[in-house]
Scaffold this motif. Structure first.
Motif, short mmCIF file in Angstrom:
data_model
loop_
_atom_site.label_atom_id
_atom_site.label_comp_id
_atom_site.label_asym_id
_atom_site.label_seq_id
_atom_site.Cartn_x
_atom_site.Cartn_y
_atom_site.Cartn_z
N LEU A 6 0.85 -1.18 0.00
CA LEU A 6 0.00 0.00 0.00
C LEU A 6 0.89 1.23 0.00
O LEU A 6 1.91 1.26 0.68
CB LEU A 6 -0.90 0.02 1.24
N THR A 7 0.48 2.26 -0.74
CA THR A 7 1.28 3.47 -0.83
C THR A 7 0.41 4.69 -0.61
O THR A 7 -0.66 4.82 -1.22
CB THR A 7 1.96 3.58 -2.21
N GLY A 8 0.87 5.58 0.26
CA GLY A 8 0.21 6.84 0.51
C GLY A 8 1.08 7.99 0.04
O GLY A 8 2.09 7.78 -0.65
N PRO A 9 0.75 9.22 0.41
CA PRO A 9 1.55 10.38 -0.02
C PRO A 9 3.00 10.33 0.47
O PRO A 9 3.91 10.73 -0.25
CB PRO A 9 0.80 11.56 0.60
N ARG A 10 3.20 9.85 1.69
CA ARG A 10 4.57 9.84 2.26
C ARG A 10 5.03 8.48 2.72
O ARG A 10 6.23 8.29 2.95
CB ARG A 10 4.63 10.81 3.45
N LEU A 11 4.10 7.55 2.87
CA LEU A 11 4.43 6.26 3.49
C LEU A 11 4.01 5.10 2.60
O LEU A 11 3.18 5.24 1.71
CB LEU A 11 3.71 6.14 4.84
N ALA A 12 4.62 3.95 2.88
CA ALA A 12 4.22 2.70 2.24
C ALA A 12 4.05 1.64 3.31
O ALA A 12 4.69 1.70 4.37
CB ALA A 12 5.26 2.26 1.21
N VAL A 72 5.66 -0.51 8.16
CA VAL A 72 5.44 0.84 7.65
C VAL A 72 6.79 1.45 7.30
O VAL A 72 7.71 1.44 8.13
CB VAL A 72 4.72 1.73 8.69
N THR A 73 6.93 1.97 6.09
CA THR A 73 8.18 2.60 5.67
C THR A 73 7.90 3.98 5.09
O THR A 73 6.77 4.30 4.72
CB THR A 73 8.91 1.75 4.61
N ARG A 74 8.96 4.78 5.01
CA ARG A 74 8.83 6.10 4.39
C ARG A 74 9.24 6.01 2.93
O ARG A 74 10.26 5.41 2.58
CB ARG A 74 9.71 7.12 5.11
N LEU A 75 8.47 6.64 2.05
CA LEU A 75 8.80 6.62 0.64
C LEU A 75 10.14 7.31 0.36
O LEU A 75 10.84 6.95 -0.57
CB LEU A 75 7.69 7.30 -0.16
N ALA A 76 10.48 8.28 1.18
CA ALA A 76 11.72 9.04 0.95
C ALA A 76 12.97 8.24 1.30
O ALA A 76 14.08 8.65 0.95
CB ALA A 76 11.69 10.33 1.77
N ASP A 77 12.81 7.09 1.95
CA ASP A 77 13.98 6.35 2.43
C ASP A 77 14.60 5.43 1.39
O ASP A 77 15.69 4.91 1.59
CB ASP A 77 13.61 5.52 3.67
N ALA A 78 13.93 5.16 0.28
CA ALA A 78 14.47 4.28 -0.75
C ALA A 78 13.65 4.43 -2.02
O ALA A 78 12.48 4.82 -1.98
CB ALA A 78 14.45 2.82 -0.29
N GLU A 79 14.27 4.17 -3.17
CA GLU A 79 13.53 4.22 -4.42
C GLU A 79 12.40 3.18 -4.42
O GLU A 79 11.32 3.43 -4.93
CB GLU A 79 14.46 3.95 -5.61
N ASP A 80 12.66 2.03 -3.87
CA ASP A 80 11.67 0.97 -3.78
C ASP A 80 11.27 0.81 -2.31
O ASP A 80 12.13 0.51 -1.48
CB ASP A 80 12.26 -0.35 -4.29
N PRO A 81 9.99 1.05 -1.95
CA PRO A 81 9.57 0.94 -0.55
C PRO A 81 9.89 -0.42 0.07
O PRO A 81 10.02 -0.53 1.28
CB PRO A 81 8.06 1.16 -0.62
N ARG A 82 10.05 -1.46 -0.77
CA ARG A 82 10.38 -2.77 -0.24
C ARG A 82 11.77 -2.82 0.35
O ARG A 82 12.10 -3.71 1.13
CB ARG A 82 10.24 -3.83 -1.34
N ASP A 83 12.60 -1.82 -0.01
CA ASP A 83 13.97 -1.79 0.50
C ASP A 83 14.13 -0.84 1.68
O ASP A 83 15.19 -0.79 2.30
CB ASP A 83 14.93 -1.34 -0.62
N ALA A 84 13.09 -0.08 1.99
CA ALA A 84 13.20 0.93 3.04
C ALA A 84 13.10 0.28 4.42
O ALA A 84 12.46 -0.75 4.61
CB ALA A 84 12.10 1.98 2.88
N THR A 85 13.75 0.92 5.40
CA THR A 85 13.73 0.43 6.77
C THR A 85 12.40 0.75 7.43
O THR A 85 11.93 1.89 7.38
CB THR A 85 14.87 1.08 7.58
N PRO A 86 11.76 -0.22 8.06
CA PRO A 86 10.48 0.06 8.73
C PRO A 86 10.63 1.09 9.85
O PRO A 86 11.62 1.09 10.58
CB PRO A 86 10.08 -1.31 9.30
N ILE A 87 9.62 1.96 9.95
CA ILE A 87 9.58 2.95 11.03
C ILE A 87 8.39 2.69 11.95
O ILE A 87 8.20 3.41 12.93
CB ILE A 87 9.49 4.38 10.47
#
Length: 203
Positions: A6-12, A72-87
């Motif tokens: 799922l993707t929102g304005p700032r989060l995935a 829950v991850t931030r879209l700004a943390d990686a090009e692919d949300p699957r690679d972003a660190t959960p927050i």
């Protein structure tokens, strides 16, 4: 298993991975006493968090999946949300008759910036739009007024108080229950913009 993304304005929101990065992130969340003070368990050690992710993946593979515990991850943390660190963590637990209970918890540095509202809205989209549920419920501890603000701001209404206990200083303890019906949820296209407001750990 059909992975949830799922993707929102700032989060995935995505499925957990059984990797050191996701285990460390869950431990940073559930090992923090400040984060878990409104949750129904004591802080976890890293080994417990690793076991939890293993359980989450088993739940995701169930033939009739009824539990969604998601990163829950931030879209700004990686090009692919699957690679972003959960927050944080988002959860949806299905019950009977098209109902489910949802929850949200965020790391302390990510609270108070509207993220809890965005996660809760994405869970509503998952429940009502994807899974076709009719009723969502959420709990907020009486001491966690910010979480109640997030829920009521999205249209949830108080349903009942689980306990009427009072602390020595006169404050109430125990969770309040909130409910939102499918016909009261406008959906992502008509949703009001996220507001920046104080928010708590859970939803």
């Amino acid at each position: 298993m059909v992975p949830v993304r799922l993707t929102g304005p700032r989060l995935a929101i995505r499925e957990y991975h059984h990797t050191d990065g996701d285990v460390d992130a869950l431990h940073a969340l559930f090992g923090d006493p400040e984060v878990t003070r409104h949750l129904p368990f004591e802080p976890h050690d890293r080994e417990t968090c690793a076991d939890q992710i293993e359980l989450y993946l088993e739940e995701a593979m169930a033939e009739q999946r009824d539990t969604y515990r998601l990163a829950v991850t931030r879209l700004a943390d990686a090009e692919d949300p699957r690679d972003a660190t959960p927050i944080g963590q988002a959860s949806l637990t299905l019950g009977e008759h098209g109902a489910a209970d949802l929850g949200c918890v965020l790391g302390r540095e990510f609270q108070g910036s509207g993220h809890g509202r965005e996660v809760t809205a994405l869970l509503c989209d998952l429940g009502f739009g994807v899974l076709g549920l009719h009723r969502l419920t959420a709990r907020a501890e009486a001491a966690n007024a910010a979480a109640a603000t997030v829920l009521t701001g999205l249209g949830f209404r108080p349903e009942e108080r689980a306990r009427q206990d009072r602390l020595p200083d006169g404050e109430r303890s125990g969770p309040d229950h909130y409910v939102l019906l499918a016909d009261a949820w406008p959906g992502p296209a008509d949703r009001r913009p996220a507001e920046r407001r104080p928010e708590g750990e859970g939803g």
